[in-house]
Motif scaffolding. Structure first.
Motif, PDB file in Angstrom:
ATOM      1  N   ALA A  82       0.838  -1.208   0.000  1.00 20.58           N
ATOM      2  CA  ALA A  82       0.000   0.000   0.000  1.00 20.58           C
ATOM      3  C   ALA A  82       0.873   1.259   0.000  1.00 20.58           C
ATOM      4  O   ALA A  82       0.546   2.259  -0.649  1.00 20.58           O
ATOM      5  CB  ALA A  82      -0.929  -0.001   1.205  1.00 20.58           C
ATOM      6  N   THR A 126      -6.028   0.926   0.148  1.00 15.72           N
ATOM      7  CA  THR A 126      -6.281  -0.029  -0.936  1.00 15.72           C
ATOM      8  C   THR A 126      -7.293  -1.037  -0.409  1.00 15.72           C
ATOM      9  O   THR A 126      -7.093  -1.643   0.636  1.00 15.72           O
ATOM     10  CB  THR A 126      -4.995  -0.754  -1.366  1.00 15.72           C
ATOM     11  OG1 THR A 126      -4.446  -1.431  -0.229  1.00 15.72           O
ATOM     12  CG2 THR A 126      -3.961   0.209  -1.895  1.00 15.72           C
ATOM     13  N   GLU A 168      -0.943   0.569   9.237  1.00 15.85           N
ATOM     14  CA  GLU A 168      -1.707  -0.664   9.016  1.00 15.85           C
ATOM     15  C   GLU A 168      -3.156  -0.417   9.433  1.00 15.85           C
ATOM     16  O   GLU A 168      -3.680  -1.083  10.330  1.00 15.85           O
ATOM     17  CB  GLU A 168      -1.085  -1.807   9.837  1.00 15.85           C
ATOM     18  CG  GLU A 168       0.220  -2.341   9.279  1.00 15.85           C
ATOM     19  CD  GLU A 168       0.010  -3.303   8.103  1.00 15.85           C
ATOM     20  OE1 GLU A 168      -0.967  -4.056   8.113  1.00 15.85           O
ATOM     21  OE2 GLU A 168       0.831  -3.285   7.171  1.00 15.85           O
TER      22      GLU A 168
END
Ligand code: BGC
Length: 251
Positions: free
Chosen positions: A112, A136, A156
């Motif tokens: 990502a 994403t 994350e």
């Protein structure tokens, strides 16, 4: 490598279902070769994945720099967590494994983050200042955060808990398919996740990447964030382009 080839880098995107690669002109963000896609091996352990990456390198008879994006936070080359990866990857030095298999230097970056680099340099985030977040929406949910164009690596947000579930268990593209959700209902789930993200990050712009960005008009109407939400420019190729950028000596 000739002078004319100096700005060419082989970009590879290791995904849950396919491993894709193409030669990228890092000056323009354009793919200058056909894209090749190989099915992700099962199990996708380091040896098996590195073998496919090496096959892609050989396919292009490539001798120059290689950039490789893959899921998971990658700190100092090591894979630190596993949400969407075979458990044998934990703590593996990914650049060392790929470099050995390929015989040329391989730089590794979170997938990502790679997509974000491509969008910020050439796509939907170009020229955007302030806090830009790319998410994403694919097999998992990946994220990339930029502050005035600078990447804050390894975020994350797909693992962030939203109403008792990880964001990616709630709203990834895989969940939409597995549960056969309408675009509208899935859009509401994406909205729940983006609003939760907004409460902690207050981004100026959110870029939606992954294959679903092609269908943005179907689910963006369900998004109610204060931040502007825009589809990615590169669709599914951002990962390849951004991985190449990460390995580019000039970027
Ligand atoms: C991983 C991320 C990755 C995303 C997309 C998530 O499960 O935790 O690191 O960027 O999937 O592949």
């Amino acid at each position: 490598m000739s002078k004319a080839q100096e700005h060419l880098v082989l970009g590879i995107d290791v995904g849950g279902s396919g491993i894709k690669g193409a030669i990228v002109d890092v000056k323009t963000g354009a793919l200058v070769s056909k894209r090749i896609r190989v099915k992700t091996p099962d199990p996708a352990d380091p040896k098996a994945v590195a073998k496919v990456v090496a096959r892609i390198v050989r396919h292009f008879k490539w001798k120059g720099p290689v950039g490789c994006g893959m899921p998971g936070p990658i700190k100092n080359g090591r894979v630190r967590a596993l949400a969407n990866l075979d458990s044998s990857w934990l703590e593996v030095n990914a650049p060392a494994v790929y470099t050995k298999a390929c015989g040329c230097p391989v730089t590794v970056i979170n997938d990502a983050d790679a997509a974000g680099l491509a969008e910020m340099r050439f796509g939907a985030g170009k020229g955007r200042k302030g806090v830009v977040i790319l998410t994403t929406l694919g097999t998992g949910i990946g994220s990339a955060v930029f502050v005035n164009g600078h990447l804050v690596p390894n975020t994350e947000f797909g693992q962030m808990e939203v109403r008792g579930k990880s964001a990616e268990q709630r709203a990834s593209a895989r969940v939409r398919k597995a549960r056969n959700l309408s675009w509208k209902n899935w859009g509401k789930r994406v909205d729940t996740v983006l609003r939760a993200l907004e409460q902690v990050m207050w981004p100026d712009v959110i870029i939606i990447g992954g294959g679903v960005s092609r269908k943005a008009s179907r689910f963006l109407p369900a998004i109610t964030t204060e931040a502007e939400v825009v589809p990615a420019h590169f669709r599914n190729e951002a990962g390849i382009v951004g991985a190449a950028l990460a390995a580019s000596p000039r970027s």
